[in-house]
Design a protein around this motif. Structure first.
Motif, short mmCIF file in Angstrom:
data_model
loop_
_atom_site.label_atom_id
_atom_site.label_comp_id
_atom_site.label_asym_id
_atom_site.label_seq_id
_atom_site.Cartn_x
_atom_site.Cartn_y
_atom_site.Cartn_z
N ASN A 162 -10.23 1.63 -5.46
CA ASN A 162 -9.49 2.88 -5.60
C ASN A 162 -8.00 2.57 -5.70
N PRO A 163 -7.48 2.38 -6.89
CA PRO A 163 -6.07 1.99 -7.08
C PRO A 163 -5.09 2.97 -6.42
N GLU A 164 -5.39 4.26 -6.48
CA GLU A 164 -4.48 5.25 -5.89
C GLU A 164 -4.41 5.08 -4.37
N ALA A 165 -5.57 4.87 -3.74
CA ALA A 165 -5.60 4.66 -2.29
C ALA A 165 -4.89 3.37 -1.92
N LEU A 166 -5.08 2.34 -2.73
CA LEU A 166 -4.42 1.07 -2.46
C LEU A 166 -2.91 1.21 -2.55
#
Length: 202
Positions: A79-83
């Protein structure tokens, strides 16, 4: 007269390249080393300054022992956004620890910043010399897959988020080889330390 500041050596390298052992050699030769991975563990550990913000962003991922790495990993994996959200919490806290380290050692001739993602981010702009720790791929793979709980899938996922070793070598001011014998590794580290300190190291 303008105060002299330390020469800043940026030490980096991909997973399994032997960077931690190289960092220990620099310490042995008398250079202070800032360990970014250890700083991350500190801000995410028991009582860590990043814990309240991490818990707010990812409920249920922290506790008395600090971050639950498995739960937090599950929350950000793939999950790039969460990262990115997590990085916006952790990076400033780690940056403050690095600033304290620099202030503490501002009178030294040279210091080492051990930062795994030095070249992937903006950290390389703050150093005087980029030292990349590197080894042949088959050596790297064998080292990483020997770690407890590591799988080929996890290994390749880590590699996807790191700059390729070949590119890191091209961007390096000096490459520290760790797959061709300990003597070569130590000689390279000693040469860097000698040049940075401007004095003889036996």
């Amino acid at each position: 007269m303008k105060p002299r500041r330390p020469i800043v050596i940026g030490l980096t390298g991909s997973i399994g390249m032997g960077k931690s052992k190289v960092a220990s050699k620099f310490r042995h030769l008398g250079l202070p080393v800032f360990d970014a991975d250890a700083a991350v563990r500190e801000v995410q550990g028991p009582g860590g300054v990043a814990l309240p913000a991490i818990e707010a962003a990812f409920p249920g991922t922290t506790g008395p022992a600090g971050v639950d790495r498995a739960k937090l990993g599950a929350a950000v994996f793939g999950n790039p956004e969460a990262l990115r959200k997590l990085e916006k919490i952790v990076h400033p806290a780690v940056g403050e620890l690095q600033r304290r380290f620099r202030r503490k050692h501002r009178g030294r001739r040279a210091i080492v910043l051990d930062i795994p993602l030095l070249l992937e981010g903006e950290g390389w702009k703050t150093v005087d010399l980029i030292a990349v720790v590197s080894a042949p791929f088959h050596v790297q793979r064998a080292r990483v897959l020997a770690r407890p709980g590591m799988t080929r899938e996890k290994f390749h996922n880590v590699l996807k988020h790191q700059m390729p070793d070949a590119r890191k070598r091209r961007l390096a001011d000096v490459v520290i080889e760790t797959g061709r014998g300990r003597l070569l590794t130590f000689r390279t580290v000693r040469a860097i330390a000698r040049a940075s300190l401007g004095s003889r190291i036996s």
